[in-house]
Scaffold this motif. Structure first.
Motif, PDB file in Angstrom:
ATOM      1  N   PHE A  43       8.566 -35.695 -11.807  1.00 58.84           N
ATOM      2  CA  PHE A  43       9.617 -36.665 -11.493  1.00 58.84           C
ATOM      3  C   PHE A  43      10.983 -36.019 -11.663  1.00 58.84           C
ATOM      4  CE2 PHE A  43       8.963 -36.671 -16.007  1.00 58.84           C
ATOM      5  CZ  PHE A  43      10.160 -37.045 -16.609  1.00 58.84           C
ATOM      6  N   ASN A  44      11.982 -36.668 -11.109  1.00 52.17           N
ATOM      7  CA  ASN A  44      13.375 -36.281 -11.294  1.00 52.17           C
ATOM      8  C   ASN A  44      14.029 -37.239 -12.285  1.00 52.17           C
ATOM      9  OD1 ASN A  44      14.461 -34.165  -9.105  1.00 52.17           O
ATOM     10  ND2 ASN A  44      12.818 -35.370  -8.175  1.00 52.17           N
ATOM     11  N   ALA A  45      14.887 -36.686 -13.141  1.00 53.52           N
ATOM     12  CA  ALA A  45      15.724 -37.487 -14.033  1.00 53.52           C
ATOM     13  C   ALA A  45      16.982 -36.660 -14.286  1.00 53.52           C
ATOM     14  CB  ALA A  45      14.986 -37.779 -15.339  1.00 53.52           C
ATOM     15  N   TYR A  46      17.899 -36.693 -13.317  1.00 48.56           N
ATOM     16  CA  TYR A  46      19.056 -35.786 -13.331  1.00 48.56           C
ATOM     17  C   TYR A  46      19.977 -36.032 -14.516  1.00 48.56           C
ATOM     18  CZ  TYR A  46      21.741 -39.803 -11.725  1.00 48.56           C
ATOM     19  OH  TYR A  46      22.334 -41.031 -11.662  1.00 48.56           O
ATOM     20  N   LEU A 361       8.801 -37.154  -7.911  1.00 50.49           N
ATOM     21  CA  LEU A 361       9.357 -38.422  -7.425  1.00 50.49           C
ATOM     22  C   LEU A 361      10.838 -38.527  -7.781  1.00 50.49           C
ATOM     23  CD1 LEU A 361       8.662 -41.285  -6.175  1.00 50.49           C
ATOM     24  CD2 LEU A 361       8.505 -42.073  -8.548  1.00 50.49           C
ATOM     25  N   TRP A 362      11.621 -38.965  -6.824  1.00 49.62           N
ATOM     26  CA  TRP A 362      13.023 -39.324  -7.083  1.00 49.62           C
ATOM     27  C   TRP A 362      13.051 -40.843  -7.131  1.00 49.62           C
ATOM     28  CZ3 TRP A 362      17.395 -36.349  -7.941  1.00 49.62           C
ATOM     29  CH2 TRP A 362      18.604 -37.051  -8.012  1.00 49.62           C
ATOM     30  N   GLN A 363      13.170 -41.423  -8.323  1.00 51.64           N
ATOM     31  CA  GLN A 363      13.392 -40.875  -9.634  1.00 51.64           C
ATOM     32  C   GLN A 363      12.885 -41.859 -10.669  1.00 51.64           C
ATOM     33  OE1 GLN A 363      17.570 -40.815 -10.762  1.00 51.64           O
ATOM     34  NE2 GLN A 363      18.086 -42.014  -8.978  1.00 51.64           N
ATOM     35  N   VAL A 364      12.670 -41.365 -11.900  1.00 46.98           N
ATOM     36  CA  VAL A 364      12.117 -42.226 -12.947  1.00 46.98           C
ATOM     37  C   VAL A 364      13.205 -42.552 -13.970  1.00 46.98           C
ATOM     38  CG1 VAL A 364      10.410 -42.368 -14.812  1.00 46.98           C
ATOM     39  CG2 VAL A 364       9.758 -41.386 -12.614  1.00 46.98           C
ATOM     40  N   PHE A 365      13.284 -43.827 -14.336  1.00 46.24           N
ATOM     41  CA  PHE A 365      14.244 -44.295 -15.340  1.00 46.24           C
ATOM     42  C   PHE A 365      13.514 -44.968 -16.497  1.00 46.24           C
ATOM     43  CE2 PHE A 365      17.341 -44.663 -11.695  1.00 46.24           C
ATOM     44  CZ  PHE A 365      18.280 -43.785 -12.211  1.00 46.24           C
TER      45      PHE A 365
END
Length: 396
Positions: A43-46, A361-365
């Motif tokens: 996942f992405n978490a910028y 995946l864009w994106q996980v919070f």
């Protein structure tokens, strides 16, 4: 005595665990850790570094790693930059805010605890978090240099010098939590040269190509052990005219990037591709978008295996916004269809020993961060169906 025995068994299991925590490498078109295949399911978490700076939000970093690990995710891509502006990591060229750097240290040490590898991106093509525009502004302010556009980032010696210094400072940073230098830390899976590089002022692709060559070499000269990827969206360019029709639209072939050429660079270890059918093909039907997903993935997997001589390809960003107002927009249910389509295609590739090596995946919070959601956000505890898909995929 019993206590001593217990102590020994604990430490030996730790040693075994550490044996598995070695650098991720490539072997042909696969990732491996030691002799074992490694699959990129992530996942992405910028925003991790930014939220880690503030003690009141630091827990969100731990929370998202915990939730991701619980559904079997193994890789997270995040920003290792914030140039100028609010909570800047780099306040001006090579001048760092130590509190922000310590926040990134915290992110790396937490990732290790939850056995999640990191892909760290070194700069943004876009203006968010500073990006190439901020570097060009620094050079303009420092030396009164004349620039025609932000694309001069790729060719100006002064600006390239700033970036090379940032790379060096990042790679040789000693983590204040673990005492491990970043370039020696197996928690880091790869360095990404830039998030979504484009150089629209030079559609031939030559300017960006030279920059990729120079910077891939620069990273490897400091850190030969980690993998390097470009960070590109995967658009085909002038070097492969037969592939241009695979692009989502004509414009994509004219933005100065070139999937084939960019990935033939010495020092680039795997291919990166993004996938956004909703924004790239807005106004088309869901059916058309899912069809595009299949053909886009097939083309890049085939090229990674063939034209590029066998390297893994990772779909480092893919997603769909559930806030889209257009016809053919996604909702939570259709987004799950997209996720399943991407995973399905990757499993097909993996089962036949192909180059499809994973997706992020864009994106996980985590909970309570809705204010950051761009429509693509997935909060795993609140998205049971999505979490189930991810969990099933991580076990297959």
């Amino acid at each position: 005595m019993a206590h001593m025995l217990y102590y020994h068994s604990a430490s030996s299991s730790e040693v075994i665990a550490d044996e598995q925590w070695r650098m991720v490498k490539t072997r042909g078109n696969q990732f491996v850790v030691g002799d074992r295949p490694f699959y990129v399911n992530g996942f992405n978490a910028y925003w991790l570094m930014i939220l880690a700076v503030d003690p009141s939000t630091r827990g969100k970093v731990t929370e998202v790693f915990q939730q991701a690990a619980a559904v079997g995710l193994t890789v997270c891509r995040t920003w290792a930059f914030n140039d100028g502006g609010w909570r800047a990591l780099q306040k001006s060229p090579s001048v760092y805010d130590e509190d922000v750097f310590k926040a990134l240290d915290f992110v790396a040490s937490e990732a290790r605890k939850y056995r999640i590898r990191l892909i760290l991106s070194l700069i943004n093509n876009w203006d968010g978090y500073g990006g190439k525009a901020q570097y060009v502004k620094w050079a303009r302010d420092d030396g009164g240099l004349n620039f025609t556009s932000d694309d001069d980032f790729f060719s100006d010696q002064t600006v390239k010098g700033y970036f090379k210094n940032h790379v060096k400072n990042m790679l040789t940073r000693v983590n204040t939590y673990t005492s491990v230098m970043y370039k020696d830390d197996p928690t880091i899976l790869a360095w990404e040269l830039m998030n979504e590089p484009r150089c629209t002022s030079d559609p031939t692709g030559n300017k960006l190509q030279e920059w990729v060559q120079e910077m891939a070499f620069h990273v490897k000269s400091i850190d030969p052990d980690h993998l390097v990827e470009v960070g590109a969206e995967g658009f085909y360019g002038p070097s492969s005219p037969a592939r241009l029709p695979a692009n989502p639209n004509t414009y994509a072939g004219q933005v100065g990037t070139d999937f084939i050429r960019n990935h033939r660079v010495l020092g680039v270890d795997f291919a990166s591709v993004h996938l956004y059918p909703d924004t790239w093909m807005s106004g088309t039907t869901l059916e058309a978008q899912l069809k595009f997903v299949a053909s886009w993935m097939e083309a890049h997997i085939a090229d990674a295996e063939g034209t590029l001589g066998g390297m893994p390809v990772v779909f480092t960003e893919f997603g769909a916004s559930t806030k889209a107002r257009t016809s053919g927009g996604f909702n939570a249910t259709t987004r799950d269809q997209l996720i399943q389509a991407v995973y399905g295609q990757l499993l097909d590739s993996t089962r036949r020993g192909g180059a499809g090596a994973g997706a992020l995946l864009w994106q996980v919070f985590p909970e309570g961060t809705d204010y950051m959601d761009d429509g693509y956000g997935v909060v795993l505890p609140r998205a049971a169906a999505t979490a189930r898909i991810m969990s099933t995929h991580s076990r297959s």
